[in-house]
Design a protein around this motif. Structure first.
Motif, PDB file in Angstrom:
ATOM      1  N   GLY A   1       0.808  -1.216   0.000  1.00 15.75           N
ATOM      2  CA  GLY A   1       0.000   0.000   0.000  1.00 15.75           C
ATOM      3  C   GLY A   1       0.840   1.263   0.000  1.00 15.75           C
ATOM      4  O   GLY A   1       0.313   2.358  -0.204  1.00 15.75           O
ATOM      5  N   GLY A   2       2.150   1.116   0.228  1.00 15.04           N
ATOM      6  CA  GLY A   2       3.055   2.257   0.172  1.00 15.04           C
ATOM      7  C   GLY A   2       3.430   2.582  -1.266  1.00 15.04           C
ATOM      8  O   GLY A   2       3.078   1.858  -2.209  1.00 15.04           O
TER       9      GLY A   2
ATOM     10  N   ALA B   1       6.434  -1.672 -16.454  1.00 19.59           N
ATOM     11  CA  ALA B   1       5.135  -1.644 -17.144  1.00 19.59           C
ATOM     12  C   ALA B   1       4.413  -2.976 -17.051  1.00 19.59           C
ATOM     13  O   ALA B   1       3.180  -3.029 -17.122  1.00 19.59           O
ATOM     14  CB  ALA B   1       5.338  -1.254 -18.606  1.00 19.59           C
ATOM     15  N   ARG B   2       5.179  -4.061 -16.856  1.00 25.36           N
ATOM     16  CA  ARG B   2       4.556  -5.386 -16.775  1.00 25.36           C
ATOM     17  C   ARG B   2       4.811  -6.072 -15.437  1.00 25.36           C
ATOM     18  O   ARG B   2       4.582  -7.283 -15.311  1.00 25.36           O
ATOM     19  CB  ARG B   2       5.068  -6.264 -17.924  1.00 25.36           C
ATOM     20  CG  ARG B   2       6.579  -6.403 -17.993  1.00 25.36           C
ATOM     21  CD  ARG B   2       7.009  -7.272 -19.178  1.00 25.36           C
ATOM     22  NE  ARG B   2       8.458  -7.452 -19.199  1.00 25.36           N
ATOM     23  CZ  ARG B   2       9.302  -6.664 -19.846  1.00 25.36           C
ATOM     24  NH1 ARG B   2       8.839  -5.632 -20.538  1.00 25.36           N
ATOM     25  NH2 ARG B   2      10.609  -6.900 -19.809  1.00 25.36           N
ATOM     26  N   ASP B   3       5.237  -5.324 -14.441  1.00 27.13           N
ATOM     27  CA  ASP B   3       5.557  -5.888 -13.117  1.00 27.13           C
ATOM     28  C   ASP B   3       4.274  -6.028 -12.301  1.00 27.13           C
ATOM     29  O   ASP B   3       3.653  -5.027 -11.921  1.00 27.13           O
ATOM     30  CB  ASP B   3       6.558  -4.987 -12.393  1.00 27.13           C
ATOM     31  CG  ASP B   3       7.196  -5.666 -11.193  1.00 27.13           C
ATOM     32  OD1 ASP B   3       6.505  -6.440 -10.498  1.00 27.13           O
ATOM     33  OD2 ASP B   3       8.386  -5.400 -10.926  1.00 27.13           O
ATOM     34  N   GLU B   4       3.876  -7.243 -12.007  1.00 26.93           N
ATOM     35  CA  GLU B   4       2.616  -7.505 -11.307  1.00 26.93           C
ATOM     36  C   GLU B   4       2.715  -7.279  -9.797  1.00 26.93           C
ATOM     37  O   GLU B   4       1.715  -7.406  -9.090  1.00 26.93           O
ATOM     38  CB  GLU B   4       2.160  -8.940 -11.579  1.00 26.93           C
ATOM     39  CG  GLU B   4       1.785  -9.196 -13.029  1.00 26.93           C
ATOM     40  CD  GLU B   4       0.631  -8.308 -13.494  1.00 26.93           C
ATOM     41  OE1 GLU B   4      -0.272  -8.029 -12.680  1.00 26.93           O
ATOM     42  OE2 GLU B   4       0.647  -7.888 -14.659  1.00 26.93           O
ATOM     43  N   ARG B   5       3.891  -6.914  -9.309  1.00 29.78           N
ATOM     44  CA  ARG B   5       4.035  -6.642  -7.877  1.00 29.78           C
ATOM     45  C   ARG B   5       3.530  -5.253  -7.503  1.00 29.78           C
ATOM     46  O   ARG B   5       3.382  -4.932  -6.320  1.00 29.78           O
ATOM     47  CB  ARG B   5       5.495  -6.764  -7.454  1.00 29.78           C
ATOM     48  CG  ARG B   5       6.080  -8.161  -7.595  1.00 29.78           C
ATOM     49  CD  ARG B   5       7.576  -8.148  -7.328  1.00 29.78           C
ATOM     50  NE  ARG B   5       8.300  -7.353  -8.324  1.00 29.78           N
ATOM     51  CZ  ARG B   5       9.605  -7.089  -8.265  1.00 29.78           C
ATOM     52  NH1 ARG B   5      10.327  -7.531  -7.230  1.00 29.78           N
ATOM     53  NH2 ARG B   5      10.190  -6.381  -9.217  1.00 29.78           N
ATOM     54  N   VAL B   6       3.254  -4.435  -8.522  1.00 31.31           N
ATOM     55  CA  VAL B   6       2.916  -3.038  -8.267  1.00 31.31           C
ATOM     56  C   VAL B   6       1.763  -2.581  -9.150  1.00 31.31           C
ATOM     57  O   VAL B   6       1.515  -3.143 -10.219  1.00 31.31           O
ATOM     58  CB  VAL B   6       4.134  -2.113  -8.527  1.00 31.31           C
ATOM     59  CG1 VAL B   6       5.278  -2.443  -7.574  1.00 31.31           C
ATOM     60  CG2 VAL B   6       4.598  -2.205  -9.985  1.00 31.31           C
TER      61      VAL B   6
ATOM     62  N   LEU C   1       4.794   3.912  -8.136  1.00 31.77           N
ATOM     63  CA  LEU C   1       4.489   2.499  -7.952  1.00 31.77           C
ATOM     64  C   LEU C   1       3.789   2.328  -6.616  1.00 31.77           C
ATOM     65  O   LEU C   1       4.309   2.751  -5.583  1.00 31.77           O
ATOM     66  CB  LEU C   1       5.765   1.663  -7.937  1.00 31.77           C
ATOM     67  CG  LEU C   1       6.714   1.793  -9.133  1.00 31.77           C
ATOM     68  CD1 LEU C   1       7.974   0.970  -8.876  1.00 31.77           C
ATOM     69  CD2 LEU C   1       6.032   1.354 -10.422  1.00 31.77           C
ATOM     70  N   ARG C   2       2.627   1.722  -6.614  1.00 30.92           N
ATOM     71  CA  ARG C   2       1.962   1.335  -5.374  1.00 30.92           C
ATOM     72  C   ARG C   2       2.250  -0.134  -5.137  1.00 30.92           C
ATOM     73  O   ARG C   2       1.929  -0.978  -5.968  1.00 30.92           O
ATOM     74  CB  ARG C   2       0.448   1.571  -5.441  1.00 30.92           C
ATOM     75  CG  ARG C   2      -0.278   1.164  -4.170  1.00 30.92           C
ATOM     76  CD  ARG C   2      -1.786   1.306  -4.329  1.00 30.92           C
ATOM     77  NE  ARG C   2      -2.500   0.857  -3.132  1.00 30.92           N
ATOM     78  CZ  ARG C   2      -2.828  -0.416  -2.891  1.00 30.92           C
ATOM     79  NH1 ARG C   2      -2.506  -1.360  -3.772  1.00 30.92           N
ATOM     80  NH2 ARG C   2      -3.469  -0.743  -1.800  1.00 30.92           N
ATOM     81  N   VAL C   3       2.903  -0.430  -4.023  1.00 32.18           N
ATOM     82  CA  VAL C   3       3.298  -1.795  -3.736  1.00 32.18           C
ATOM     83  C   VAL C   3       2.064  -2.605  -3.370  1.00 32.18           C
ATOM     84  O   VAL C   3       1.282  -2.217  -2.486  1.00 32.18           O
ATOM     85  CB  VAL C   3       4.333  -1.835  -2.595  1.00 32.18           C
ATOM     86  CG1 VAL C   3       4.749  -3.276  -2.311  1.00 32.18           C
ATOM     87  CG2 VAL C   3       5.545  -0.987  -2.938  1.00 32.18           C
TER      88      VAL C   3
END
Length: 220
Positions: A163-164, A198-203, A217-219
């Motif tokens: 959420g950070g 752009a394709r990182d599903e962690r954020v 980026l929202r974690v």
């Protein structure tokens, strides 16, 4: 790299600052002091400082991380937005530049909120992780050497809580990211990072065309 937001005329950027960015006097003085330095282009734009301060308040952040402090504009803007018990850890390698930042923190009355770590930032991030700080930061701001951006992001992804937010500066790089003729290491590092994120599903991600481009980026 940008003294104003990319794509805006000088006049429109001045209007943006006048109407939409309340620059504290101490930051205006720092901006003027830094402007005469050969490295002045490393300082963030006025509206970007206001943007970062707003993020601190919107997140109700208490614990911040900065990778790349320079003369202290961004760290001071964020520290001023923190509550009295808030803290920001600043990572930099230059005593010369951060001595100016220290003076500014003192002038702004926020020096007790700032912890400066003079060491290569990757080492500092590793030390924070080893010290049990994983998932404890609310907001991280990355604005340092571009070839290590990917490593900084990976460290911050472990240090920032779910959420950070992680804010990454210079992601548009004065437009050079879309110029195929630009093949230097810094440009390619930013280009590669942008494509990976752009394709990182962690954020969750949004790229904002403020200053020289800021990715948020929202974690997850």
């Amino acid at each position: 790299m940008s003294k104003g937001s990319i794509g805006l005329s000088e006049e429109l950027n001045a209007y943006l600052i006048e109407m939409g960015a309340r620059e504290p006097e101490v930051l205006g003085q720092l901006r003027e002091e830094t402007a005469v330095m050969p490295q002045a282009g490393m300082q963030i734009a006025v509206e970007q400082g206001a943007f970062l301060a707003m993020l601190v308040k919107l997140l109700d952040a208490r614990k911040l991380l900065e990778v790349g402090t320079f003369t202290g504009y961004s760290s001071t803007a964020m520290a001023l937005a923190l509550p009295a018990d808030g803290r920001i850890v600043c990572c930099d390698v230059s005593k010369e530049f951060t001595d100016i930042a220290r003076r500014t923190w003192a002038a702004a009355g926020v020096e007790d909120r700032v912890e400066l770590r003079l060491a290569p930032a990757l080492e500092t991030l590793d030390a924070l992780l080893s010290g049990g700080a994983a998932g404890t930061f609310d907001l991280a701001f990355i604005d340092a050497d571009k070839t290590n951006y990917a490593g900084y992001v990976e460290g911050c992804l472990r240090l920032v809580r779910s959420g950070g937010v992680i804010a990454i500066d210079n992601v548009l790089w004065s437009g050079r990211v879309i110029d195929a003729a630009e093949t230097d290491e810094d440009t390619q590092a930013i280009r590669d990072l942008n494509a990976a994120l752009a394709r990182d599903e962690r954020v969750d991600i949004v790229m904002v065309p403020i200053a020289d481009g800021v990715t948020l980026l929202r974690v997850r």
